[in-house]
Design an enzyme around this catalytic site. Structure first.
Site: not given
Length: 622
Positions: A455-457, A460-461
């Site tokens: 989950h990539c900061l 946001g997805r």
């Protein structure tokens, strides 16, 4: 659980707390120590030819039981404790004996024991999902109640056997079924079982939140407050339980919390009541819709303010430091009022986009005159347009969320249960679906993601099967943009700042460029930061894809597993690693002039092992 000693415990059982578990076949993962000790203390039967039929049933000695029944023993006859053979077989999970006794005329719903329970009740208490399935297939009635007024689903909830709960509901047993006191399973869970489960699990089956019991007229939220069950209160409030319903004493959940003086629950209820009141105002609803935009604008303004303070025409760094502290204090207050807690996870995304905005403005206003007409300028424009495109594609594209209708979920639960596969390795207890290979449940997105990477900061997805390739290009063009701005910064300083690097060294040079343009140095620091992490992630991703054939999650999982293994685990020797060229072809789904052909696999619906024609390998879940 085996043996006569355990059976006697069940006959005199009281509904105390049990450790939760979701082990194979629904057996509790953390077994009760007393029951485990009782199992170890059971004597071994060396000569089974002389044991009675009750003991033979408890120990699963099929031939001895068959011998006694064929000799004339009535399988319906209860023992001196009013327990039938079917009860003993059910509690000890003797599937073959249950089939045999039913074939010989045993009553599948025969009542027995001190609690006047059916064999199905006994099987549920011990968490024997295969036995529950078998009894239901032979006509057991799950709606029958025991001496305490509990039906099958109530017992499954009290003993926290989530697989059995899921199976019973999937077999059309009502999630709102009431016991003798008019309590639903959700009420019992909120009142009797302290913790988030099985309350959260039951809520996934859409139970009635505002139904009241017969005696106290309490809702599930009332019961959770009465028990001080903070986790259940949180789950019920999130699901939308009413705060205004009064019980027979005229008390709302908040009134009960005030009487119990539970400060945390009081705070939770008051906060929720305030939020629901605010929802009635049009302005508040508009602000909620615009939360992400407001967060982005706040980030853009804050970053401009930081640069403006640094570029402020003053030699006093103490003044600038005080202004920066004041700015950060003020900006830390705004998100509390403008942005909800759930949207704060997008703060890194807003920071990235704000950085790119000011990077572009700096390039256009300050660097453009020095680079106009040069190919570097057009390369920068292309890079930033490509970055924005691939950022949008990474953010907007479905990463591979697994979806299923309510009916499909129930069919999957029944199928998995009856094939002995209803456990956490193949079934997601949050989504209530069968998990595809290489998938993982993301608790931020609250969904299972096919071929989950992370989950990539910064976006946001989730990064998964659907958008992983876009993510690679996002990282690449972000590195390009930041690389160009770093280059442009040095060109700007060489043209507009009087520097003496060769004569006076690095420290003097730094003082000179700070005095010349603090804003450019500020933008350079932002660009260097984003260039560092994006380049590192890009190289790491390309290495994993091309040389390992693994996702980030799979690589980390294998590294963790290797720490507990005696032999060294090679990340290169996995079924997913098909070689450099084939790995790239499969990932980007493109060939190379017929030399390499990609293997098309839809990981959103891949539940079994995949045969790869390129290397004749079998792909398995890591």
């Amino acid at each position: 659980m085996e043996g006569p000693g355990l059976g006697s415990q069940c006959r005199n059982h009281s509904h105390g707390p049990h450790p939760p578990g979701f082990g194979r076949y629904g057996i509790c993962a953390h077994e009760n120590k007393e029951l485990a000790n009782a199992r170890e203390a059971l004597p071994l039967i060396e000569d089974s030819s002389n044991c009675d039929i009750v003991k033979a049933t408890q120990y699963g000695i099929f031939e001895r039981c068959k011998e006694l029944v064929e000799a004339g023993y009535d399988v319906r006859q209860p023992d001196k404790e009013n327990v039938s053979l079917l009860h003993w077989a059910a509690i000890n999970n003797r599937l073959d004996l249950v089939k045999f006794y039913i074939s010989k005329g045993a009553v599948v719903d025969q009542l027995g024991g001190d609690l006047n329970s059916t064999p199905l009740h006994w099987a549920i208490r011990q968490g024997h999902l295969p036995m529950v399935i078998l009894l239901l297939q032979h006509g057991a009635d799950p709606t029958l109640t025991d001496g305490e007024g509990f039906s099958s689903i109530h017992l499954a909830v009290l003993f926290q056997h989530m697989p059995i709960i899921a199976y019973l509901i999937s077999k059309r047993q009502s999630v709102n079924m009431t016991d003798v006191n008019g309590q639903t399973p959700l009420m019992l869970s909120a009142h009797k079982v302290i913790g988030p489960e099985p309350t959260g699990f039951l809520l996934k089956f859409n139970p009635s939140l505002n139904v009241v019991d017969k005696i106290h007229q309490n809702t599930p939220l009332h019961w959770a407050v009465a028990a001080g069950n903070v986790n259940a209160v949180d789950k019920l409030l999130e699901a939308g339980s009413s705060l205004d319903i009064q019980n027979v004493k005229g008390e709302t959940p908040l009134d009960m919390a005030l009487q119990n003086k539970n400060q945390l629950i009081i705070h939770m209820l008051k906060t929720e009541a305030k939020m629901r009141t605010n929802q009635k105002f049009r302005l508040w609803r508009w602000l909620q819709k615009c939360e992400l935009f407001l967060l982005l604008m706040l980030s853009v303004i804050t970053m401009w303010a930081v640069g403006y303070i640094l570029d402020f025409n003053s030699d006093s760094w103490l003044l600038k430091g005080c202004l920066l502290v004041t700015l950060f204090f003020l900006t830390s207050l705004f998100p509390r009022f403008l942005v909800g807690y759930k949207n704060l996870i997008y703060l890194p995304t807003a920071f990235l986009l704000s950085s790119i905005f000011w990077i572009f403005m700096t390039w256009f206003i300050l660097f453009f005159p020095d680079l106009a007409g040069a190919p570097f300028y057009f390369s920068f424009i292309f890079s930033i347009v490509a970055f924005l495109y691939f950022f949008y594609k990474t953010w907007a594209t479905d990463p591979g969320f697994t979806k299923a209708s309510e009916e499909e979920k129930k069919v999957n639960i029944i199928t998995l249960a009856e094939t002995g596969c209803l456990d956490f390795r193949t079934f997601c207890t949050s989504c209530l679906i069968r998990k595809p290979l290489r998938s993982l449940h993301c608790h931020v997105c609250n969904s299972c993601v096919a071929r989950y990477d992370q989950h990539c900061l910064w976006t946001g997805r989730c990064i998964g099967f659907g958008n992983h390739h876009y993510y690679i290009f996002f990282l690449f063009f972000l590195s390009m943009v930041c690389g160009w701005i770093i280059y442009g910064s040095f060109i700007y300083w060489s043209n507009h700042c009087a520097t003496t690097f060769k004569e006076d060294g690095l420290w003097t040079y730094l003082n000179q460029i700070v005095a010349c343009s603090p804003w450019v140095l500020y933008i350079l620091m932002l660009a260097t930061f984003h260039f560092s992490w994006s380049t590192f992630l890009l190289l790491n991703q390309l290495f994993q894809i091309a040389f390992l054939g693994l996702t980030s999650h799979e690589r980390i999982s294998l590294l963790k597993q290797s720490k507990h293994m005696k032999q060294t685990l090679s990340l290169r020797k996995t079924p997913y690693n098909l070689g450099f060229m084939q790995n790239l072809a499969d990932f980007f789904q493109c060939g190379c002039f017929g030399l390499v052909k990609p293997c098309v696999v839809d990981w959103t619906s891949q539940y079994t092992m995949v045969f790869h024609p390129a290397r004749e390998k079998v792909l398995r879940s890591v």
